[in-house]
Design a protein around this motif. Structure first.
Motif, PDB file in Angstrom:
ATOM      1  N   GLY A 146       4.484  -2.104 -17.090  1.00  0.00           N
ATOM      2  CA  GLY A 146       4.030  -2.864 -15.936  1.00  0.00           C
ATOM      3  C   GLY A 146       4.603  -2.338 -14.642  1.00  0.00           C
ATOM      4  N   ILE A 147       3.901  -2.587 -13.563  1.00  0.00           N
ATOM      5  CA  ILE A 147       4.385  -2.294 -12.219  1.00  0.00           C
ATOM      6  C   ILE A 147       4.227  -3.557 -11.387  1.00  0.00           C
ATOM      7  CG2 ILE A 147       3.980  -0.971 -10.101  1.00  0.00           C
ATOM      8  CD1 ILE A 147       2.940   1.312 -11.812  1.00  0.00           C
ATOM      9  N   ASP A 148       5.245  -3.897 -10.617  1.00  0.00           N
ATOM     10  CA  ASP A 148       5.148  -4.986  -9.659  1.00  0.00           C
ATOM     11  C   ASP A 148       5.114  -4.408  -8.258  1.00  0.00           C
ATOM     12  OD1 ASP A 148       4.976  -7.147 -11.285  1.00  0.00           O
ATOM     13  OD2 ASP A 148       7.022  -7.854 -11.016  1.00  0.00           O
ATOM     14  N   ILE A 149       4.145  -4.838  -7.471  1.00  0.00           N
ATOM     15  CA  ILE A 149       4.076  -4.391  -6.086  1.00  0.00           C
ATOM     16  C   ILE A 149       4.718  -5.447  -5.188  1.00  0.00           C
ATOM     17  CG2 ILE A 149       2.027  -3.003  -6.489  1.00  0.00           C
ATOM     18  CD1 ILE A 149       0.373  -5.203  -5.144  1.00  0.00           C
ATOM     19  N   PRO A 150       5.444  -5.018  -4.163  1.00  0.00           N
ATOM     20  CA  PRO A 150       6.140  -5.982  -3.301  1.00  0.00           C
ATOM     21  C   PRO A 150       5.174  -6.880  -2.552  1.00  0.00           C
ATOM     22  CG  PRO A 150       6.214  -3.784  -2.355  1.00  0.00           C
ATOM     23  CD  PRO A 150       5.658  -3.626  -3.733  1.00  0.00           C
ATOM     24  N   THR A 151       5.654  -8.064  -2.230  1.00  0.00           N
ATOM     25  CA  THR A 151       4.853  -9.048  -1.500  1.00  0.00           C
ATOM     26  C   THR A 151       5.661  -9.605  -0.344  1.00  0.00           C
ATOM     27  OG1 THR A 151       3.843  -9.681  -3.607  1.00  0.00           O
ATOM     28  CG2 THR A 151       3.446 -11.125  -1.717  1.00  0.00           C
ATOM     29  N   MET A 152       5.056  -9.643   0.829  1.00  0.00           N
ATOM     30  CA  MET A 152       5.665 -10.288   1.985  1.00  0.00           C
ATOM     31  C   MET A 152       5.060 -11.681   2.126  1.00  0.00           C
ATOM     32  SD  MET A 152       7.856  -9.789   4.547  1.00  0.00           S
ATOM     33  CE  MET A 152       7.885  -8.107   5.182  1.00  0.00           C
ATOM     34  N   TRP A 153       5.902 -12.700   2.052  1.00  0.00           N
ATOM     35  CA  TRP A 153       5.444 -14.076   2.229  1.00  0.00           C
ATOM     36  C   TRP A 153       5.766 -14.519   3.649  1.00  0.00           C
ATOM     37  CZ3 TRP A 153       2.394 -16.197  -1.352  1.00  0.00           C
ATOM     38  CH2 TRP A 153       2.425 -15.653  -2.635  1.00  0.00           C
ATOM     39  N   ILE A 154       4.743 -14.979   4.354  1.00  0.00           N
ATOM     40  CA  ILE A 154       4.917 -15.355   5.756  1.00  0.00           C
ATOM     41  C   ILE A 154       4.520 -16.816   5.959  1.00  0.00           C
ATOM     42  CG2 ILE A 154       4.575 -12.987   6.575  1.00  0.00           C
ATOM     43  CD1 ILE A 154       1.705 -13.702   7.251  1.00  0.00           C
ATOM     44  N   PRO A 155       5.032 -17.443   7.029  1.00  0.00           N
ATOM     45  CA  PRO A 155       4.672 -18.850   7.279  1.00  0.00           C
ATOM     46  C   PRO A 155       3.179 -19.010   7.545  1.00  0.00           C
ATOM     47  CG  PRO A 155       6.559 -18.149   8.627  1.00  0.00           C
ATOM     48  CD  PRO A 155       5.985 -16.912   8.014  1.00  0.00           C
ATOM     49  N   ILE A 194       0.834  -1.201   0.000  1.00  0.00           N
ATOM     50  CA  ILE A 194       0.000   0.000   0.000  1.00  0.00           C
ATOM     51  C   ILE A 194       0.867   1.249   0.000  1.00  0.00           C
ATOM     52  CG2 ILE A 194      -1.703   1.301   1.331  1.00  0.00           C
ATOM     53  CD1 ILE A 194      -2.765  -1.450   2.327  1.00  0.00           C
ATOM     54  N   ARG A 195       1.899   1.250   0.844  1.00  0.00           N
ATOM     55  CA  ARG A 195       2.790   2.410   0.917  1.00  0.00           C
ATOM     56  C   ARG A 195       3.499   2.641  -0.411  1.00  0.00           C
ATOM     57  NH1 ARG A 195       5.984   0.396   3.904  1.00  0.00           N
ATOM     58  NH2 ARG A 195       7.693   0.031   2.456  1.00  0.00           N
ATOM     59  N   VAL A 196       3.937   1.558  -1.040  1.00  0.00           N
ATOM     60  CA  VAL A 196       4.642   1.659  -2.316  1.00  0.00           C
ATOM     61  C   VAL A 196       3.718   2.196  -3.402  1.00  0.00           C
ATOM     62  CG1 VAL A 196       5.787   0.334  -4.124  1.00  0.00           C
ATOM     63  CG2 VAL A 196       6.319  -0.119  -1.725  1.00  0.00           C
ATOM     64  N   LEU A 197       2.483   1.722  -3.447  1.00  0.00           N
ATOM     65  CA  LEU A 197       1.548   2.162  -4.479  1.00  0.00           C
ATOM     66  C   LEU A 197       1.236   3.652  -4.375  1.00  0.00           C
ATOM     67  CD1 LEU A 197      -0.893  -0.876  -4.594  1.00  0.00           C
ATOM     68  CD2 LEU A 197       0.449   0.005  -6.512  1.00  0.00           C
ATOM     69  N   LYS A 198       1.300   4.201  -3.177  1.00  0.00           N
ATOM     70  CA  LYS A 198       1.054   5.633  -3.013  1.00  0.00           C
ATOM     71  C   LYS A 198       2.101   6.458  -3.748  1.00  0.00           C
ATOM     72  CE  LYS A 198      -1.433   5.327   1.388  1.00  0.00           C
ATOM     73  NZ  LYS A 198      -1.410   5.656   2.840  1.00  0.00           N
ATOM     74  N   HIS A 199       3.299   5.918  -3.890  1.00  0.00           N
ATOM     75  CA  HIS A 199       4.353   6.628  -4.611  1.00  0.00           C
ATOM     76  C   HIS A 199       4.031   6.742  -6.106  1.00  0.00           C
ATOM     77  CE1 HIS A 199       7.427   7.188  -1.511  1.00  0.00           C
ATOM     78  NE2 HIS A 199       7.053   6.026  -1.032  1.00  0.00           N
ATOM     79  N   PHE A 200       3.109   5.920  -6.586  1.00  0.00           N
ATOM     80  CA  PHE A 200       2.727   5.963  -7.996  1.00  0.00           C
ATOM     81  C   PHE A 200       1.470   6.793  -8.222  1.00  0.00           C
ATOM     82  CE2 PHE A 200       5.574   2.409  -7.757  1.00  0.00           C
ATOM     83  CZ  PHE A 200       6.288   2.504  -8.935  1.00  0.00           C
ATOM     84  N   GLY A 201       1.026   7.499  -7.182  1.00  0.00           N
ATOM     85  CA  GLY A 201      -0.060   8.459  -7.345  1.00  0.00           C
ATOM     86  C   GLY A 201      -1.454   7.891  -7.254  1.00  0.00           C
ATOM     87  N   TYR A 202      -1.611   6.631  -6.849  1.00  0.00           N
ATOM     88  CA  TYR A 202      -2.943   6.042  -6.800  1.00  0.00           C
ATOM     89  C   TYR A 202      -3.679   6.406  -5.517  1.00  0.00           C
ATOM     90  CZ  TYR A 202      -1.422   3.423 -10.867  1.00  0.00           C
ATOM     91  OH  TYR A 202      -0.969   3.094 -12.114  1.00  0.00           O
ATOM     92  N   THR A 203      -4.971   6.573  -5.645  1.00  0.00           N
ATOM     93  CA  THR A 203      -5.821   6.922  -4.503  1.00  0.00           C
ATOM     94  C   THR A 203      -6.067   5.684  -3.643  1.00  0.00           C
ATOM     95  OG1 THR A 203      -7.878   6.425  -5.669  1.00  0.00           O
ATOM     96  CG2 THR A 203      -6.966   8.663  -5.922  1.00  0.00           C
ATOM     97  N   GLU A 204      -6.647   5.899  -2.472  1.00  0.00           N
ATOM     98  CA  GLU A 204      -6.955   4.772  -1.591  1.00  0.00           C
ATOM     99  C   GLU A 204      -7.919   3.798  -2.263  1.00  0.00           C
ATOM    100  OE1 GLU A 204      -8.218   5.887   2.271  1.00  0.00           O
ATOM    101  OE2 GLU A 204      -6.364   6.977   2.761  1.00  0.00           O
ATOM    102  N   ASN A 205      -8.932   4.318  -2.968  1.00  0.00           N
ATOM    103  CA  ASN A 205      -9.885   3.443  -3.651  1.00  0.00           C
ATOM    104  C   ASN A 205      -9.204   2.642  -4.761  1.00  0.00           C
ATOM    105  OD1 ASN A 205     -12.054   4.200  -2.072  1.00  0.00           O
ATOM    106  ND2 ASN A 205     -12.756   5.798  -3.482  1.00  0.00           N
ATOM    107  N   GLU A 206      -8.317   3.298  -5.500  1.00  0.00           N
ATOM    108  CA  GLU A 206      -7.590   2.593  -6.563  1.00  0.00           C
ATOM    109  C   GLU A 206      -6.663   1.534  -5.981  1.00  0.00           C
ATOM    110  OE1 GLU A 206      -7.316   6.071 -10.007  1.00  0.00           O
ATOM    111  OE2 GLU A 206      -5.929   6.105  -8.303  1.00  0.00           O
ATOM    112  N   ILE A 207      -6.022   1.858  -4.870  1.00  0.00           N
ATOM    113  CA  ILE A 207      -5.144   0.887  -4.213  1.00  0.00           C
ATOM    114  C   ILE A 207      -5.949  -0.308  -3.716  1.00  0.00           C
ATOM    115  CG2 ILE A 207      -3.652   0.506  -2.207  1.00  0.00           C
ATOM    116  CD1 ILE A 207      -2.657   3.396  -2.591  1.00  0.00           C
ATOM    117  N   ASP A 208      -7.112  -0.044  -3.141  1.00  0.00           N
ATOM    118  CA  ASP A 208      -7.980  -1.142  -2.695  1.00  0.00           C
ATOM    119  C   ASP A 208      -8.338  -2.043  -3.873  1.00  0.00           C
ATOM    120  OD1 ASP A 208      -7.960  -0.288  -0.092  1.00  0.00           O
ATOM    121  OD2 ASP A 208      -9.885   0.764  -0.213  1.00  0.00           O
ATOM    122  N   SER A 209      -8.637  -1.443  -5.030  1.00  0.00           N
ATOM    123  CA  SER A 209      -8.991  -2.206  -6.220  1.00  0.00           C
ATOM    124  C   SER A 209      -7.812  -3.060  -6.689  1.00  0.00           C
ATOM    125  CB  SER A 209      -9.426  -1.257  -7.337  1.00  0.00           C
ATOM    126  OG  SER A 209      -9.674  -1.960  -8.540  1.00  0.00           O
TER     127      SER A 209
END
Length: 248
Positions: A57-66, A9-24
């Protein structure tokens, strides 16, 4: 292992997307799909040209957890960029974009496209992600850790220059997750970590798709034993050995 997109979410904000767009975007990713969004960012996205072999394209980071949600360490898995080709315009989530309008959009996914669950989509895009999925799973199980996957360039770049934007965003990510070790897959990933001046926490391996001679040279330099074995399992074992040397 479970995907956590809270850092995205934090990373996507750097690309100018709104909260609704990020949720989508997050909703599409969590459902196993790529998604398309209008370009809203100037650093390397809005002005880059698209070709048949290099789709925006844009890749958003992913945290993989156990699966247990319990971990003791954090590993950063760093690669290069979200490479795309023209096939990405033919999947259901983006085939409504006309060819003349494609330059205005980016196709958003995750590093190694590990979020994709549909086999038909995997086949269309010729996704071969088994080595990454196995590597992340073994890192999690062997080192009781979570694994944060991200790219140096969140977008596919016009060139291979690491800009101030790339550096600052990567440093922000590193500060947020505080990794115990950074695994740099490929020379450009190694360079990025060095530019960020945290090389003392980093280990380097060739990219899994690198030429065999790159793997042989690296194995000799790091006293690895699997010379001339270019199987996914051998490469994974090499990377695990390297991590073990610094993390234990």
């Amino acid at each position: 292992m479970i995907a956590d997109y809270s850092q995205s979410i934090r990373v996507l904000k750097h690309f100018g997307y709104t909260e609704n767009e990020i949720d989508s975007i997050i909703t599409a990713i969590e459902s196993g799909k790529f998604t398309c969004m209008l370009k809203k960012h100037g650093h390397g996205v809005s002005n880059r040209k698209e070709t048949a072999r290099s789709v925006n394209g844009i890749d958003i980071p992913t945290m993989w957890i156990p699966d247990t949600y319990a971990y003791q360490k954090t590993i950063l898995l760093l690669a290069q960029d979200p490479l795309r080709n023209a096939n990405y315009w033919n999947i259901n989530e983006s085939n409504h974009i006309s060819q003349e309008n494609r330059k205005e959009y980016v196709i958003i996914g995750t590093p190694y496209a590990l979020h994709v669950t549909d086999n038909t989509t995997k086949s269309k895009l010729r996704l071969n992600v088994g080595i990454y999925c196995e590597l992340i799973g073994l890192l999690i199980s062997q080192f009781n850790c979570r694994v944060y996957c991200t790219d140096i360039f969140k977008y596919y770049p016009n060139n291979k220059l690491i800009t101030t934007f790339d550096k600052d965003l990567l440093i922000e990510e590193i500060n947020a997750i505080n990794p115990d070790v950074c695994v740099c897959m490929g020379k450009l990933a190694k360079k990025a970590i060095e530019v960020c001046e945290i090389a003392n926490k980093a280990v380097y391996s060739p990219h899994p798709r690198a030429w065999p001679r790159s793997w042989d040279k690296w194995r000799l330099e790091n006293n690895m034993s699997e010379l001339s074995d270019y199987s996914a399992r051998a490469k994974i074992e090499n990377i695990l050995t390297l991590v073990k040397r610094i993390i234990e």
